[in-house]
Design an enzyme around this catalytic site. Structure first.
Site, PDB file in Angstrom:
ATOM      1  N   PRO A 149       0.815  -1.205   0.000  1.00  0.00           N
ATOM      2  CA  PRO A 149       0.000   0.000   0.000  1.00  0.00           C
ATOM      3  C   PRO A 149       0.848   1.254   0.000  1.00  0.00           C
ATOM      4  CG  PRO A 149      -0.054  -1.158   2.108  1.00  0.00           C
ATOM      5  CD  PRO A 149       1.101  -1.650   1.348  1.00  0.00           C
ATOM      6  N   GLU A 150       0.428   2.200  -0.819  1.00  0.00           N
ATOM      7  CA  GLU A 150       1.040   3.519  -0.839  1.00  0.00           C
ATOM      8  C   GLU A 150       0.053   4.484  -0.167  1.00  0.00           C
ATOM      9  OE1 GLU A 150       2.631   4.435  -4.737  1.00  0.00           O
ATOM     10  OE2 GLU A 150       2.687   2.327  -5.276  1.00  0.00           O
TER      11      GLU A 150
END
Length: 272
Positions: free
Chosen positions: A2-3
Site C-alpha cells: 500500500p502507498e
DNA sequence: AACGAATCCTGTGCGC
DNA sequence: TGCGCACAGGATTCGT
C-alpha cells in the site's frame, strides 16, 4: 503493497468504526514481523485504552490512544488491516489480533511480513516518523522548495520520488503514474528540473493521489481495504505494469526499465 | 554526502 | 505436472 492512497482508504474505513472504542485483548501469532513490539508492551500500553484518533503520516497509520501512547502500523508490501464484526475463522498469515470492546476484532495480516506494528509510550516520538518527508497535500510543499532541495543532486527523478524523504507516501505505482502525467522522464537528474517542472509534478501528484483515494486505492495483486474489498484505480493506470501496451496518450508502446532494483514503466515518447 | 545494491519474507506465474 | 527462476506495491542497512 500500500502507498499513500491505500493507507488513507484504510484510515477512512477504520476511523468511524474504531474511534471511541477500546482494545481489550491482543493476541500475537507465531511468526514475528520485521519490526514488532512484544506482547508485554502491547498489553501495557494498548489494552483498556480508548482510541482517540486515527492519523496517517506518509504510509504510516497512527492509532492515538487514551493516555498518550501511539500504536504505529506500517503495512509493508502485503500487510492488511481487516475488521471482523463477528468472530470467525481467521484467514492465514494473521500475526496480530486486537479484540475490541464491542466484540469485533482488528486483524493484522501480512504474507511477506515486511510490515511493522510498534507501540510507543506517551511522550515518545516514534523514530520511524523522523525520516518521513512532507505530506503531498501540505501547503508547505511548494515548487520552490522542491527546486531548492534538489540543487546539485543527481538522483534520477523516479528514485527521488520513491525515497520519501522530501515527499511522503509515494511508492512505485504512483511514482510511475505521476511522472507520466507530468510528462517528465524517470531518469532525469533532479537538478535539471525547473520550477515550472516541479509545479507540474506537484499538480499531477495531488491530482492522481486524490483520484486514487476516491477510487478506493489500486489493487494490482494484494490490496484490500478494511472491509476486504478491492480498489478500482488499477483501471485508470496509464503506464504501470503495461509494458508493450500502447500509451494512453500517444499510442507508443510503454517501456520498462529497472531503477534501484524496481521496475519503472514510462512512455519514451511522452516523457522524453 | 549521496548514490546504488542487497536484504528481510512468501507467493505467483512464467518458460522449459 | 514439476521445477527453477524472476518478480512483487517498502524501508533499512551496507558498500562505494
Amino acid at each position: 503493497m500500500p502507498e499513500l492512497p491505500e493507507v488513507e482508504v484504510i484510515r477512512r474505513g477504520l476511523a468511524p468504526v474504531l474511534v471511541g472504542r477500546s482494545f481489550i485483548a491482543v493476541t500475537t501469532g507465531p511468526a514475528r514481523l520485521r519490526r514488532q513490539s512484544s506482547a508485554v508492551e502491547f498489553r501495557r500500553w494498548v489494552i483498556r485504552r480508548r482510541l482517540q484518533e486515527l492519523d496517517r503520516r506518509g504510509k504510516y497509520l497512527l492509532f492515538r490512544l487514551e493516555g498518550g501512547a501511539t500504536l504505529l502500523v506500517h503495512l509493508g508490501m502485503t500487510g492488511r488491516l481487516l475488521l471482523q464484526k463477528k468472530p470467525g475463522k481467521p484467514p492465514a498469515h494473521v500475526h496480530l489480533t486486537f479484540r475490541l470492546d464491542d466484540g469485533s476484532r482488528l486483524l493484522y495480516q501480512d504474507v511477506r511480513r515486511f510490515g511493522q506494528v510498534l507501540v510507543f509510550p506517551p511522550g515518545e516520538r516514534p523514530p520511524p516518523l523522523d525520516k518521513v518527508g512532507l505530506e503531498p497535500f501540505s501547503p508547505g510543499l511548494t515548487p520552490d522548495l522542491l527546486r531548492q532541495r534538489t540543487r546539485k543532486r543527481k538522483k534520477p527523478l523516479k528514485s527521488f520520488l520513491l525515497d520519501g524523504s522530501a515527499v511522503a507516501g509515494i511508492g512505485n505505482i504512483y511514482a510511475c503514474e505521476i511522472l507520466h502525467a507530468a510528462r517528465l522522464s524517470p531518469t532525469c537528474p533532479v537538478e535539471r528540473l525547473s520550477v515550472e517542472d516541479w509545479a507540474r509534478l506537484l499538480r499531477e501528484t495531488r491530482r492522481i493521489l486524490r483520484a486514487a483515494i476516491r477510487a478506493g486505492g489500486t489493487t494490482v495483486a494484494d490490496f484490500l481495504n478494511s472491509r476486504g474489498e478491492t480498489g478500482l484505480f488499477q483501471f485508470d493506470l496509464a503506464v504501470y505494469a503495461r509494458a508493450g501496451q500502447p500509451c494512453r496518450r500517444c499510442g507508443n508502446p510503454v517501456s520498462r526499465l529497472s531503477q534501484a532494483g524496481r521496475s519503472t514503466y514510462f512512455c519514451a515518447q511522452c516523457q522524453g
